[in-house]
Design a protein around this motif. Structure first.
Motif, PDB file in Angstrom:
ATOM      1  N   VAL A 153       0.544  -1.506   0.053  1.00 58.68           N
ATOM      2  CA  VAL A 153       0.049   0.083   0.368  1.00 58.68           C
ATOM      3  C   VAL A 153       1.184   1.476  -0.213  1.00 58.68           C
ATOM      4  N   ILE A 154       0.337   2.442  -1.138  1.00 56.15           N
ATOM      5  CA  ILE A 154       0.967   3.896  -1.208  1.00 56.15           C
ATOM      6  C   ILE A 154       0.846   4.226   0.144  1.00 56.15           C
ATOM      7  N   ARG A 155      -0.872   4.482   0.307  1.00 53.79           N
ATOM      8  CA  ARG A 155      -0.776   5.703   1.476  1.00 53.79           C
ATOM      9  C   ARG A 155      -1.523   4.240   2.754  1.00 53.79           C
ATOM     10  N   LEU A 156      -0.584   4.097   3.783  1.00 50.70           N
ATOM     11  CA  LEU A 156      -0.862   3.602   4.759  1.00 50.70           C
ATOM     12  C   LEU A 156      -2.242   3.920   5.723  1.00 50.70           C
ATOM     13  N   GLU A 157      -1.762   5.809   5.644  1.00 54.48           N
ATOM     14  CA  GLU A 157      -2.951   6.429   6.536  1.00 54.48           C
ATOM     15  C   GLU A 157      -4.667   6.416   5.962  1.00 54.48           C
ATOM     16  N   GLN A 158      -4.677   5.889   4.006  1.00 53.31           N
ATOM     17  CA  GLN A 158      -5.973   5.284   4.077  1.00 53.31           C
ATOM     18  C   GLN A 158      -6.258   4.203   4.276  1.00 53.31           C
ATOM     19  N   ASP A 159      -4.667   2.931   4.604  1.00 55.93           N
ATOM     20  CA  ASP A 159      -5.678   1.399   5.034  1.00 55.93           C
ATOM     21  C   ASP A 159      -6.370   1.888   6.034  1.00 55.93           C
ATOM     22  N   PRO A 160      -7.832   0.980   6.386  1.00 55.67           N
ATOM     23  CA  PRO A 160      -8.860   1.165   7.177  1.00 55.67           C
ATOM     24  C   PRO A 160      -8.112   0.108   8.322  1.00 55.67           C
ATOM     25  N   LEU A 161      -7.782  -0.955   8.169  1.00 51.49           N
ATOM     26  CA  LEU A 161      -7.277  -1.696   9.181  1.00 51.49           C
ATOM     27  C   LEU A 161      -5.823  -0.924   9.722  1.00 51.49           C
ATOM     28  N   PHE A 162      -4.759  -0.665   8.680  1.00 53.36           N
ATOM     29  CA  PHE A 162      -3.730  -0.003   9.100  1.00 53.36           C
ATOM     30  C   PHE A 162      -3.930   1.385  10.473  1.00 53.36           C
ATOM     31  N   LEU A 163      -5.376   1.730  10.144  1.00 54.57           N
ATOM     32  CA  LEU A 163      -5.676   2.655  11.551  1.00 54.57           C
ATOM     33  C   LEU A 163      -6.283   2.298  12.979  1.00 54.57           C
ATOM     34  N   VAL A 164      -6.967   1.057  12.481  1.00 46.92           N
ATOM     35  CA  VAL A 164      -7.495   0.308  13.634  1.00 46.92           C
ATOM     36  C   VAL A 164      -5.940  -0.112  14.105  1.00 46.92           C
ATOM     37  N   SER A 165      -5.269  -0.796  13.663  1.00 47.48           N
ATOM     38  CA  SER A 165      -4.294  -1.391  14.377  1.00 47.48           C
ATOM     39  C   SER A 165      -3.450  -0.514  15.049  1.00 47.48           C
ATOM     40  N   THR A 166      -3.237   0.709  14.596  1.00 48.89           N
ATOM     41  CA  THR A 166      -2.531   1.732  15.486  1.00 48.89           C
ATOM     42  C   THR A 166      -3.534   2.254  16.152  1.00 48.89           C
ATOM     43  N   ALA A 167      -4.407   2.222  15.766  1.00 47.57           N
ATOM     44  CA  ALA A 167      -5.721   2.201  17.247  1.00 47.57           C
ATOM     45  C   ALA A 167      -5.380   1.567  18.467  1.00 47.57           C
ATOM     46  N   VAL A 168      -4.755   0.530  18.020  1.00 45.09           N
ATOM     47  CA  VAL A 168      -4.840  -0.753  18.852  1.00 45.09           C
ATOM     48  C   VAL A 168      -3.548  -0.511  20.117  1.00 45.09           C
ATOM     49  N   VAL A 169      -2.948  -0.262  19.085  1.00 43.45           N
ATOM     50  CA  VAL A 169      -1.440  -0.033  19.791  1.00 43.45           C
ATOM     51  C   VAL A 169      -0.891   1.231  20.618  1.00 43.45           C
ATOM     52  N   LEU A 170      -1.790   2.212  20.038  1.00 43.57           N
ATOM     53  CA  LEU A 170      -1.823   3.710  20.823  1.00 43.57           C
ATOM     54  C   LEU A 170      -2.633   3.053  22.284  1.00 43.57           C
ATOM     55  N   TYR A 171      -4.099   2.934  21.497  1.00 43.40           N
ATOM     56  CA  TYR A 171      -4.669   2.907  23.144  1.00 43.40           C
ATOM     57  C   TYR A 171      -4.167   1.350  24.203  1.00 43.40           C
ATOM     58  N   PHE A 172      -3.651   0.255  23.438  1.00 41.31           N
ATOM     59  CA  PHE A 172      -3.239  -0.793  24.632  1.00 41.31           C
ATOM     60  C   PHE A 172      -2.216  -0.564  25.289  1.00 41.31           C
ATOM     61  N   SER A 173      -1.006   0.149  24.367  1.00 38.20           N
ATOM     62  CA  SER A 173      -0.046   0.256  25.855  1.00 38.20           C
ATOM     63  C   SER A 173      -0.100   1.369  26.408  1.00 38.20           C
ATOM     64  N   GLY A 174      -1.306   2.457  26.439  1.00 44.30           N
ATOM     65  CA  GLY A 174      -0.986   3.141  26.920  1.00 44.30           C
ATOM     66  C   GLY A 174      -2.067   3.302  28.162  1.00 44.30           C
ATOM     67  N   THR A 175      -2.333   1.982  28.069  1.00 47.07           N
ATOM     68  CA  THR A 175      -3.593   1.679  29.622  1.00 47.07           C
ATOM     69  C   THR A 175      -2.971   0.647  30.096  1.00 47.07           C
ATOM     70  N   VAL A 176      -2.409  -0.466  29.274  1.00 44.67           N
ATOM     71  CA  VAL A 176      -2.297  -1.529  30.864  1.00 44.67           C
ATOM     72  C   VAL A 176      -0.977  -0.681  31.967  1.00 44.67           C
TER      73      VAL A 176
END
Length: 229
Positions: A153-176
């Motif tokens: 993918v050229i535009r990663l920021e437009q890949d829906p599951l990339f965005l979901v996975s980024t949210a997963v990393v940020l949320y769980f690394s920030g709250t654990v």
């Protein structure tokens, strides 16, 4: 821990804002529902489930405050199983797909053990959160690797599951660590410490919901891919 009243008021407003921001990804999800893949439809349904749990939690704290944490034990289990299903639908590795059902069974068993024996239903299930965070962050990183190796993918920021996975990393690394802190370093009656935990979680939720909204916005659009050499 003593927190000024004005800061507690700001914290409460921030939590309310986080609970309202979820309407943005939900609105986009229902608008683009016909174009959503199964994984994102599950994500949208999970957001509805989250709002129901928040309503039930508010009623529980009002009428049965001693059991205020028990509903979140159930939520943690469902949240993990939903994300395991999402990554089962998303990841293409046959080995990982065969492993995920076994991980779901192991996680369910550990979560029940933690809730009923290790920590109990009257406090945060910190051990389960640690396992949940490690598991879901690992799956998100596996999706990042899959993008690099297969999708081009050229535009990663437009890949829906990339965005979901980024949210997963940020949320769980920030709250654990927050959930570990609330059990180990604060007393059950220390409402100020618990308020800090909830506020920091709300801040991470704001970012998470915005990333989910972008994921639903880009879902179904024609994605630019890099041609293979």
């Amino acid at each position: 821990m003593q927190i000024p009243s004005w800061l507690l008021t700001c914290c409460e407003y921030l939590e309310q804002m986080a609970s309202l921001v979820v309407l943005l990804p939900l609105g986009l999800a229902f608008w683009r529902w016909p174009r959503l893949p199964t994984a994102l439809r599950m994500m949208a349904s999970f957001l509805v489930f989250t709002e129901i749990i928040m309503l039930v939690s508010s009623l529980q704290e009002l009428y049965w405050p001693a059991w205020g944490n028990s509903i979140w034990h159930f939520f943690t289990l469902v949240q993990t199983l939903v994300f395991l299903r999402i990554y089962y639908l998303t990841l293409t590795s046959p080995t990982i797909r065969r492993l995920l059902p076994a991980l779901a069974v192991v996680f369910t068993g550990f979560a029940l053990l933690d809730s009923l024996y290790l920590e109990g239903l009257h406090q945060m299930n910190a051990y389960t959160h640690v396992l949940q965070s490690a598991l879901l962050i690992g799956l998100a990183l596996l999706y990042f690797e899959q993008l690099l190796n297969e999708l081009h993918v050229i535009r990663l920021e437009q890949d829906p599951l990339f965005l979901v996975s980024t949210a997963v990393v940020l949320y769980f690394s920030g709250t654990v660590l927050l959930y570990v802190f609330v059990n180990k370093l604060s007393a059950p009656t220390d409402s100020a410490s618990h308020q800090v935990i909830y506020t920091l979680t709300a801040m991470v939720n704001l970012i998470q919901y915005l990333l989910f909204a972008l994921a639903f916005w880009y879902a179904g659009r024609l994605m630019p891919y890099r041609s293979r050499p």
